[in-house]
Design an enzyme around this catalytic site. Structure first.
Site, mmCIF file in Angstrom:
data_model
loop_
_atom_site.group_PDB
_atom_site.id
_atom_site.type_symbol
_atom_site.label_atom_id
_atom_site.label_comp_id
_atom_site.label_asym_id
_atom_site.label_seq_id
_atom_site.Cartn_x
_atom_site.Cartn_y
_atom_site.Cartn_z
ATOM 1 N N SER A 11 -8.395 9.193 -5.906
ATOM 2 C CA SER A 11 -8.816 7.821 -5.578
ATOM 3 C C SER A 11 -9.648 7.291 -6.747
ATOM 4 O O SER A 11 -9.951 8.036 -7.686
ATOM 5 C CB SER A 11 -9.673 7.850 -4.313
ATOM 6 O OG SER A 11 -10.862 8.577 -4.592
ATOM 7 N N ASP B 95 -4.559 7.194 -6.155
ATOM 8 C CA ASP B 95 -4.663 6.843 -4.736
ATOM 9 C C ASP B 95 -5.567 5.611 -4.574
ATOM 10 O O ASP B 95 -6.377 5.311 -5.472
ATOM 11 C CB ASP B 95 -5.256 8.067 -4.002
ATOM 12 C CG ASP B 95 -4.884 8.087 -2.533
ATOM 13 O OD1 ASP B 95 -4.056 7.273 -2.110
ATOM 14 O OD2 ASP B 95 -5.430 8.955 -1.806
ATOM 15 N N HIS B 96 -5.439 4.930 -3.459
ATOM 16 C CA HIS B 96 -6.273 3.766 -3.103
ATOM 17 C C HIS B 96 -6.917 3.043 -4.286
ATOM 18 O O HIS B 96 -8.060 3.310 -4.661
ATOM 19 C CB HIS B 96 -7.351 4.190 -2.115
ATOM 20 C CG HIS B 96 -6.719 4.702 -0.865
ATOM 21 N ND1 HIS B 96 -6.122 3.862 0.051
ATOM 22 C CD2 HIS B 96 -6.517 5.957 -0.424
ATOM 23 C CE1 HIS B 96 -5.595 4.590 1.012
ATOM 24 N NE2 HIS B 96 -5.807 5.868 0.756
ATOM 25 N N GLY C 270 -10.350 10.234 7.312
ATOM 26 C CA GLY C 270 -11.509 10.974 7.780
ATOM 27 C C GLY C 270 -11.174 11.799 9.016
ATOM 28 O O GLY C 270 -10.040 11.798 9.497
ATOM 29 N N GLY D 216 -4.257 9.477 5.936
ATOM 30 C CA GLY D 216 -5.112 9.949 7.019
ATOM 31 C C GLY D 216 -4.527 11.186 7.678
ATOM 32 O O GLY D 216 -4.529 11.315 8.903
ATOM 33 N N THR E 74 -9.770 14.850 3.725
ATOM 34 C CA THR E 74 -10.996 15.330 4.375
ATOM 35 C C THR E 74 -10.944 16.839 4.664
ATOM 36 O O THR E 74 -11.922 17.547 4.423
ATOM 37 C CB THR E 74 -11.248 14.562 5.694
ATOM 38 O OG1 THR E 74 -11.161 13.168 5.435
ATOM 39 C CG2 THR E 74 -12.625 14.871 6.247
HETATM 40 P P1 13P Z 1 -7.729 12.090 5.253
HETATM 41 O O1 13P Z 1 -9.035 12.121 4.573
HETATM 42 O O2 13P Z 1 -7.798 11.647 6.654
HETATM 43 O O3 13P Z 1 -6.978 13.366 5.093
HETATM 44 O O4 13P Z 1 -6.851 10.954 4.534
HETATM 45 C C1 13P Z 1 -6.524 11.142 3.183
HETATM 46 C C2 13P Z 1 -5.771 10.019 2.624
HETATM 47 O O5 13P Z 1 -5.017 9.352 3.305
HETATM 48 C C3 13P Z 1 -5.967 9.760 1.210
HETATM 49 O O6 13P Z 1 -5.141 8.744 0.747
#
Ligand code: 13P
Length: 288
Positions: A48, A80-81, A186, A216, A240
């Site tokens: 990220s 990412d993001h 998360g 996620g 996470t």
């Molecule tokens: P989690 O932290 O829920 O595993 O999600 C990670 C994610 O989607 C990173 O792009």
């Protein structure tokens, strides 16, 4: 090495998903690579904005490029993001393999405008770079929580709708689409398990017409994940759970070696804990 697109096509044909794992440092990197290598599976390393600022935007790329020369499995690097055009441009110019253009928190028109600008730029630089967009808010932090992120799309009426997915993907021309289908970024401290809406995944895969990415991935049940893959998910993001594994591994390494000052000794358990969790995920994603 197979291309990114070929790996995704392969996964879709076989009804499997490719694992995407977020890293913040080289210990996490090795945990992911070791787990993928022993299973001979392709893997995506995710960073990220915050993760790549910590590791080094160029250094994350150098790590992936160097490991590709040494091992046979396909390893890809995903930005990412990424929340602005400037930061998307930075990783495209540098040579990342893919980028997640995250306008999920913007209104639809603004999300579309930014995503389209980024996709057009990526295409003009290198059509092999995969672009991904998000529609629907699923929270924004890979952390432990007591209460679900406010506004997250966890009930049926808030999920991404198939017709929205279709028009969004068509308008912006992305390669990959990340819908809101019940998962959240998360993980719950209280063991709350998000429910994945697999019928909705199926409908969106058909209407969007491009491979789907599940964000996620932490905290969902193994059975839900298997069903989500069957319904049309090709890439699954996990962060996470491996952050927790890293932290617990680090704490154990320090506790077991109270007088040790060599990081490469007391950090071994951090690497092996990440490897263990990534391995468990990869086994599920690859149909074991
Ligand atoms: P989690 O932290 O829920 O595993 O999600 C990670 C994610 O989607 C990173 O792009």
């Amino acid at each position: 090495m197979k291309t990114y697109r070929e790996c995704i096509e392969d996964a879709e044909k076989k009804g499997l998903a490719i694992g995407h794992f977020n890293i913040s440092n080289t210990e996490m990197f090795w945990g992911v690579i070791n787990a993928a290598k022993v299973r001979n599976l392709p893997v995506i390393i995710g960073v990220s904005e915050g993760e790549r600022d910590f590791l080094g935007v160029g250094q994350a790329l150098a790590l992936v490029e160097s490991v590709r020369k040494e091992i046979d499995i396909p390893v890809f690097l995903n930005a990412d993001h990424t929340y602005s055009f400037d930061r998307v441009k930075e990783v495209i110019d540098m040579g990342y393999d893919s980028v997640v253009i995250d306008g999920a928190n913007l209104c639809l028109v603004e999300n579309m405008k930014m995503t389209k600008k980024c996709v057009d730029y990526a295409r003009s630089v290198n059509p092999e770079i995969l672009t991904e967009c998000e529609l629907g808010y699923i929270g924004s932090s890979s952390s432990l929580f007591d209460d679900l992120p406010e506004g997250a799309a966890v009930s049926e009426e808030l999920l991404t709708r198939p017709e929205e997915a279709e028009s969004f993907v068509e308008a912006v021309g992305v390669d990959l689409f990340a819908p809101a289908v019940g998962s959240v970024h998360g993980m719950s401290r209280k063991g709350l398990t998000p429910k994945l809406y697999t019928d909705r995944i199926k409908e969106i895969r058909e209407s969007a017409g491009v491979p789907l990415v599940l964000h996620g991935g932490s905290g969902s049940s193994d059975d839900d994940i298997r069903e989500a893959i069957k319904a049309g998910i090709s890439i699954i993001h996990v962060s996470t759970e491996i952050r927790v594994a890293y932290r617990e591994g680090l704490a154990k390494g320090l506790k077991d070696n109270p007088d040790e000052v060599a990081p490469y000794r007391y950090l071994k358990t951090a690497v092996s804990e990440v490897e263990r969790v990534v391995g468990e995920k990869l086994d599920i994603f690859s149909g074991k």
